[in-house]
Design a protein around this motif. Structure first.
Motif, PDB file in Angstrom:
ATOM      1  N   UNK A 110     -29.912  -9.734  -7.072  1.00 11.22           N
ATOM      2  CA  UNK A 110     -28.727 -10.509  -7.445  1.00 11.22           C
ATOM      3  C   UNK A 110     -27.876 -10.806  -6.210  1.00 11.22           C
ATOM      4  N   UNK A 111     -27.696  -9.808  -5.362  1.00 11.09           N
ATOM      5  CA  UNK A 111     -26.903  -9.972  -4.154  1.00 11.09           C
ATOM      6  C   UNK A 111     -27.555 -10.977  -3.214  1.00 11.09           C
ATOM      7  N   UNK A 112     -28.862 -10.842  -3.010  1.00 10.11           N
ATOM      8  CA  UNK A 112     -29.584 -11.755  -2.112  1.00 10.11           C
ATOM      9  C   UNK A 112     -29.525 -13.179  -2.626  1.00 10.11           C
ATOM     10  N   UNK A 113     -29.706 -13.356  -3.919  1.00  9.62           N
ATOM     11  CA  UNK A 113     -29.684 -14.695  -4.494  1.00  9.62           C
ATOM     12  C   UNK A 113     -28.278 -15.299  -4.410  1.00  9.62           C
ATOM     13  N   UNK A 114     -27.265 -14.517  -4.709  1.00 14.73           N
ATOM     14  CA  UNK A 114     -25.889 -15.015  -4.617  1.00 14.73           C
ATOM     15  C   UNK A 114     -25.545 -15.430  -3.194  1.00 14.73           C
ATOM     16  N   UNK A 115     -25.930 -14.626  -2.215  1.00 17.88           N
ATOM     17  CA  UNK A 115     -25.637 -14.935  -0.813  1.00 17.88           C
ATOM     18  C   UNK A 115     -26.395 -16.186  -0.356  1.00 17.88           C
ATOM     19  N   UNK A 116     -27.656 -16.283  -0.722  1.00 12.14           N
ATOM     20  CA  UNK A 116     -28.454 -17.448  -0.328  1.00 12.14           C
ATOM     21  C   UNK A 116     -27.901 -18.714  -0.973  1.00 12.14           C
ATOM     22  N   UNK A 117     -27.521 -18.615  -2.225  1.00 14.45           N
ATOM     23  CA  UNK A 117     -26.978 -19.785  -2.924  1.00 14.45           C
ATOM     24  C   UNK A 117     -25.640 -20.203  -2.321  1.00 14.45           C
TER      25      UNK A 117
END
Length: 184
Positions: A110-117
């Motif tokens: 979730x953290x990785x996806x939020x940061x990438x987005x």
């Protein structure tokens, strides 16, 4: 001196002059497609806007009803998507959200996806879109993360082309799902 035929005469077949026409198979519209074809225009627009949030795309598809088959509807969807202006694409992109993570995804995902987005939106000014229709569910998170990371390197103009193609795929997949009876 006259020359005659050098080949022996070929006997004509009893079917000579007849043309073979292959059998044409035409699938009939599904009940869902029949309902869409006969729905009032505002209802058809609402249905289409659940698939892709572009008013001009929805209007164009609805205005060309009836569609004899789902394939004809999908072809019209593609054609309408290819003709969208950047303003139309921006309109559709504002309604898009990231694909949902699987329920069992770990917190770091979730953290990785939020940061990438967030990085993607900061660079391009719109939501990241990717069609996952042909991707197995257990590979979707990796595909989204890989897609965002690789597309962050795109030039903004190149990314516009990629995003518009992904929107076209999303609209097509959502229409297919809806009119096959498997969508919302």
């Amino acid at each position: 001196m006259t020359r005659g035929s050098t080949l022996p005469a070929h006997p004509l077949s009893p079917l000579s002059g007849c043309i073979a026409i292959p059998a044409q198979t035409r699938s009939s519209p599904t009940p869902l497609l029949d309902g869409f074809n006969t729905a009032p225009v505002d209802e058809a627009h609402r249905t289409l806007l659940t698939c892709l949030r572009s008013v001009s795309w929805a209007r164009r598809i609805a205005d060309h009803r009836p569609y004899p088959t789902l394939d004809a509807l999908l072809a019209a969807s593609d054609e309408a998507a290819y003709d969208l202006t950047w303003a139309d694409l921006a309109e559709a992109l504002t309604a898009e959200t990231l694909p949902a993570l699987p329920e069992d995804a770990y917190g770091a995902a979730h953290t990785a996806l939020s940061a990438a987005h967030a990085a993607y939106e900061a660079r391009f000014g719109h939501a990241f879109v990717i069609s996952l229709a042909a991707v197995p569910p257990d590979e979707r998170l990796d595909r989204v993360l890989e897609g965002i990371r690789s597309r962050l390197a795109n030039d903004p103009e190149d990314e516009r082309v990629v995003a518009s193609e992904e929107l076209r795929h999303l609209g097509r997949a959502r229409l297919a799902s809806r009119f096959r009876g498997t969508g919302p």
